[in-house]
Design a protein around this motif. Structure first.
Motif, PDB file in Angstrom:
ATOM      1  N   SER A  43     -10.361  -6.198 -12.561  1.00 44.96           N
ATOM      2  CA  SER A  43     -10.507  -6.666 -11.186  1.00 44.96           C
ATOM      3  C   SER A  43      -9.169  -6.633 -10.454  1.00 44.96           C
ATOM      4  CB  SER A  43     -11.077  -8.080 -11.192  1.00 44.96           C
ATOM      5  OG  SER A  43     -11.149  -8.602  -9.901  1.00 44.96           O
ATOM      6  N   SER A  44      -8.113  -7.077 -11.128  1.00 47.89           N
ATOM      7  CA  SER A  44      -6.791  -7.084 -10.511  1.00 47.89           C
ATOM      8  C   SER A  44      -6.289  -5.662 -10.252  1.00 47.89           C
ATOM      9  CB  SER A  44      -5.807  -7.841 -11.392  1.00 47.89           C
ATOM     10  OG  SER A  44      -4.568  -7.962 -10.749  1.00 47.89           O
ATOM     11  N   TRP A  45      -6.452  -4.787 -11.224  1.00 44.62           N
ATOM     12  CA  TRP A  45      -6.032  -3.389 -11.039  1.00 44.62           C
ATOM     13  C   TRP A  45      -6.813  -2.735  -9.908  1.00 44.62           C
ATOM     14  CZ3 TRP A  45      -1.802  -1.069 -12.389  1.00 44.62           C
ATOM     15  CH2 TRP A  45      -1.100  -1.501 -13.493  1.00 44.62           C
ATOM     16  N   LEU A  46      -8.102  -2.985  -9.842  1.00 45.42           N
ATOM     17  CA  LEU A  46      -8.932  -2.401  -8.790  1.00 45.42           C
ATOM     18  C   LEU A  46      -8.479  -2.886  -7.415  1.00 45.42           C
ATOM     19  CD1 LEU A  46     -11.451  -0.674  -8.131  1.00 45.42           C
ATOM     20  CD2 LEU A  46     -12.787  -2.786  -8.285  1.00 45.42           C
ATOM     21  N   ALA A  47      -8.290  -4.195  -7.276  1.00 44.18           N
ATOM     22  CA  ALA A  47      -7.879  -4.751  -5.986  1.00 44.18           C
ATOM     23  C   ALA A  47      -6.503  -4.232  -5.566  1.00 44.18           C
ATOM     24  CB  ALA A  47      -7.870  -6.275  -6.064  1.00 44.18           C
ATOM     25  N   HIS A  48      -5.571  -4.230  -6.497  1.00 47.74           N
ATOM     26  CA  HIS A  48      -4.217  -3.811  -6.136  1.00 47.74           C
ATOM     27  C   HIS A  48      -4.086  -2.296  -6.002  1.00 47.74           C
ATOM     28  CE1 HIS A  48      -3.545  -8.003  -7.099  1.00 47.74           C
ATOM     29  NE2 HIS A  48      -2.541  -7.898  -6.255  1.00 47.74           N
ATOM     30  N   GLY A  49      -4.872  -1.564  -6.762  1.00 50.35           N
ATOM     31  CA  GLY A  49      -4.882  -0.107  -6.583  1.00 50.35           C
ATOM     32  C   GLY A  49      -5.435   0.277  -5.222  1.00 50.35           C
ATOM     33  N   THR A  50      -6.522  -0.354  -4.832  1.00 44.55           N
ATOM     34  CA  THR A  50      -7.103  -0.102  -3.507  1.00 44.55           C
ATOM     35  C   THR A  50      -6.123  -0.509  -2.414  1.00 44.55           C
ATOM     36  OG1 THR A  50      -9.291  -0.537  -4.417  1.00 44.55           O
ATOM     37  CG2 THR A  50      -9.082  -0.591  -2.029  1.00 44.55           C
ATOM     38  N   GLY A  51      -5.480  -1.671  -2.592  1.00 44.28           N
ATOM     39  CA  GLY A  51      -4.490  -2.128  -1.618  1.00 44.28           C
ATOM     40  C   GLY A  51      -3.301  -1.199  -1.515  1.00 44.28           C
ATOM     41  N   THR A  52      -2.879  -0.634  -2.642  1.00 42.14           N
ATOM     42  CA  THR A  52      -1.753   0.305  -2.632  1.00 42.14           C
ATOM     43  C   THR A  52      -2.098   1.564  -1.856  1.00 42.14           C
ATOM     44  OG1 THR A  52      -0.938  -0.538  -4.745  1.00 42.14           O
ATOM     45  CG2 THR A  52      -0.215   1.671  -4.096  1.00 42.14           C
ATOM     46  N   VAL A  53      -3.282   2.104  -2.096  1.00 43.41           N
ATOM     47  CA  VAL A  53      -3.711   3.303  -1.367  1.00 43.41           C
ATOM     48  C   VAL A  53      -3.800   3.012   0.127  1.00 43.41           C
ATOM     49  CG1 VAL A  53      -5.632   4.914  -1.039  1.00 43.41           C
ATOM     50  CG2 VAL A  53      -4.869   4.340  -3.345  1.00 43.41           C
ATOM     51  N   ALA A  54      -4.392   1.865   0.482  1.00 43.94           N
ATOM     52  CA  ALA A  54      -4.506   1.498   1.900  1.00 43.94           C
ATOM     53  C   ALA A  54      -3.127   1.316   2.526  1.00 43.94           C
ATOM     54  CB  ALA A  54      -5.332   0.223   2.047  1.00 43.94           C
ATOM     55  N   ALA A  55      -2.193   0.693   1.799  1.00 45.59           N
ATOM     56  CA  ALA A  55      -0.847   0.483   2.322  1.00 45.59           C
ATOM     57  C   ALA A  55      -0.111   1.808   2.526  1.00 45.59           C
ATOM     58  CB  ALA A  55      -0.052  -0.430   1.388  1.00 45.59           C
ATOM     59  N   ILE A  56      -0.281   2.738   1.602  1.00 46.95           N
ATOM     60  CA  ILE A  56       0.371   4.045   1.735  1.00 46.95           C
ATOM     61  C   ILE A  56      -0.148   4.765   2.975  1.00 46.95           C
ATOM     62  CG2 ILE A  56       0.521   6.350   0.699  1.00 46.95           C
ATOM     63  CD1 ILE A  56       0.724   4.884  -2.048  1.00 46.95           C
ATOM     64  N   ILE A  57      -1.453   4.728   3.175  1.00 43.84           N
ATOM     65  CA  ILE A  57      -2.038   5.360   4.368  1.00 43.84           C
ATOM     66  C   ILE A  57      -1.533   4.679   5.629  1.00 43.84           C
ATOM     67  CG2 ILE A  57      -4.205   5.743   5.624  1.00 43.84           C
ATOM     68  CD1 ILE A  57      -5.531   6.102   2.825  1.00 43.84           C
ATOM     69  N   PHE A  58      -1.533   3.356   5.632  1.00 46.65           N
ATOM     70  CA  PHE A  58      -1.076   2.589   6.789  1.00 46.65           C
ATOM     71  C   PHE A  58       0.394   2.891   7.098  1.00 46.65           C
ATOM     72  CE2 PHE A  58       0.457  -1.479   8.652  1.00 46.65           C
ATOM     73  CZ  PHE A  58      -0.326  -1.472   9.802  1.00 46.65           C
ATOM     74  N   LEU A  59       1.237   2.907   6.071  1.00 42.81           N
ATOM     75  CA  LEU A  59       2.661   3.200   6.272  1.00 42.81           C
ATOM     76  C   LEU A  59       2.885   4.632   6.747  1.00 42.81           C
ATOM     77  CD1 LEU A  59       4.240   1.332   3.239  1.00 42.81           C
ATOM     78  CD2 LEU A  59       4.453   0.741   5.665  1.00 42.81           C
ATOM     79  N   ALA A  60       2.072   5.562   6.254  1.00 45.66           N
ATOM     80  CA  ALA A  60       2.189   6.952   6.706  1.00 45.66           C
ATOM     81  C   ALA A  60       1.871   7.069   8.192  1.00 45.66           C
ATOM     82  CB  ALA A  60       1.267   7.851   5.887  1.00 45.66           C
ATOM     83  N   VAL A  61       0.852   6.350   8.635  1.00 47.59           N
ATOM     84  CA  VAL A  61       0.503   6.361  10.057  1.00 47.59           C
ATOM     85  C   VAL A  61       1.620   5.730  10.882  1.00 47.59           C
ATOM     86  CG1 VAL A  61      -1.085   5.395  11.773  1.00 47.59           C
ATOM     87  CG2 VAL A  61      -1.988   6.427   9.686  1.00 47.59           C
ATOM     88  N   LEU A  62       2.143   4.604  10.425  1.00 44.42           N
ATOM     89  CA  LEU A  62       3.234   3.948  11.149  1.00 44.42           C
ATOM     90  C   LEU A  62       4.494   4.794  11.167  1.00 44.42           C
ATOM     91  CD1 LEU A  62       3.007   0.198  10.075  1.00 44.42           C
ATOM     92  CD2 LEU A  62       2.367   1.215  12.256  1.00 44.42           C
ATOM     93  N   TRP A  63       4.788   5.457  10.053  1.00 41.75           N
ATOM     94  CA  TRP A  63       5.991   6.273   9.974  1.00 41.75           C
ATOM     95  C   TRP A  63       5.940   7.413  10.980  1.00 41.75           C
ATOM     96  CZ3 TRP A  63       6.856  11.367   8.102  1.00 41.75           C
ATOM     97  CH2 TRP A  63       8.202  11.691   7.971  1.00 41.75           C
TER      98      TRP A  63
END
Length: 162
Positions: A43-63
Motif C-alpha cells: 500500500s505504501s509503495w503504491l501510494a508513493h509510487g503514484t505520488g512520485t509519478v504525479a509529482a514528476i509530471i507536475f514538476l515537468a509542467v511547471l518547469w
C-alpha cells in the motif's frame, strides 16, 4: 472570544482545509483497500509510487512554464525531508488499522486526535521553527472533545457490537 486585532480566517482557506480532510479520508480508504489485497508495505509503495509519478509530471509542467530568472531560493532545512518518512509510516499504519475493528471512521478519528495533540505541542514548544504559542483552556477542551468523540465512534459506532 478573539481579540479585535486578530486576523480573521479566509473562507477559501477554510474550504481548502475542509476539502483536504475529504481527500485524506479517500486516501486512507484507498490505501486500506490496497493494504487488504497486498499488505501495508504494498500500500505504501503504491501510494508513493503514484505520488512520485504525479509529482514528476507536475514538476515537468511547471518547469516548462517557469520564466528564466537569476533568482535563487533558500534551501529547505534537512529535517524538512523527513516528511516522506512520516508519510510512508502513516500510509502503512492507516492501511493496517483501517482493516481492523477500528475501521475507517475509528482510524481517522484517532488519527485526527493525534494530529491535534502533536500540533498543539508544536505550538507550545515552537517545533520546526514555529512561533511559540501559549496554550489555554480552549485547547485542552478541544482535545478532550476530540478524544471523547473518537471513543464514541470507536466504542458505539455502527457495527461496534458486531
Amino acid at each position: 472570544m478573539s481579540s479585535p486585532d486578530a486576523p480573521q480566517p479566509n473562507p477559501l482557506h477554510l474550504l481548502a482545509a475542509f476539502g483536504s480532510g475529504g481527500l485524506l479520508t479517500m486516501m486512507v480508504f484507498l490505501n486500506g483497500e490496497a493494504g487488504s489485497h497486498g499488505g501495508a508495505l504494498f500500500s505504501s509503495w503504491l501510494a508513493h509510487g503514484t505520488g512520485t509519478v504525479a509529482a514528476i509530471i507536475f514538476l515537468a509542467v511547471l518547469w516548462r512554464r517557469r520564466p528564466a530568472t537569476g533568482e535563487t531560493r533558500a534551501k529547505a532545512p534537512l529535517w524538512a525531508y523527513l516528511g516522506g518518512v512520516s508519510g510512508a509510516a502513516t500510509v502503512m499504519l492507516t492501511s493496517t488499522t483501517v482493516n481492523t475493528p477500528l475501521a475507517l471512521a475509528g482510524t481517522l478519528a484517532l488519527g485526527l486526535a493525534g494530529q491535534v495533540v502533536f500540533s498543539l505541542a508544536a505550538d507550545q514548544w515552537g517545533f520546526f521553527g514555529l512561533p511559540k504559542r501559549r496554550l489555554g483552556l480552549r485547547d485542552a477542551g478541544a482535545v478532550a472533545l476530540m478524544v471523547v468523540g473518537s471513543l464514541l465512534i470507536i466504542l458505539f459506532g455502527v457495527g461496534a457490537s458486531a
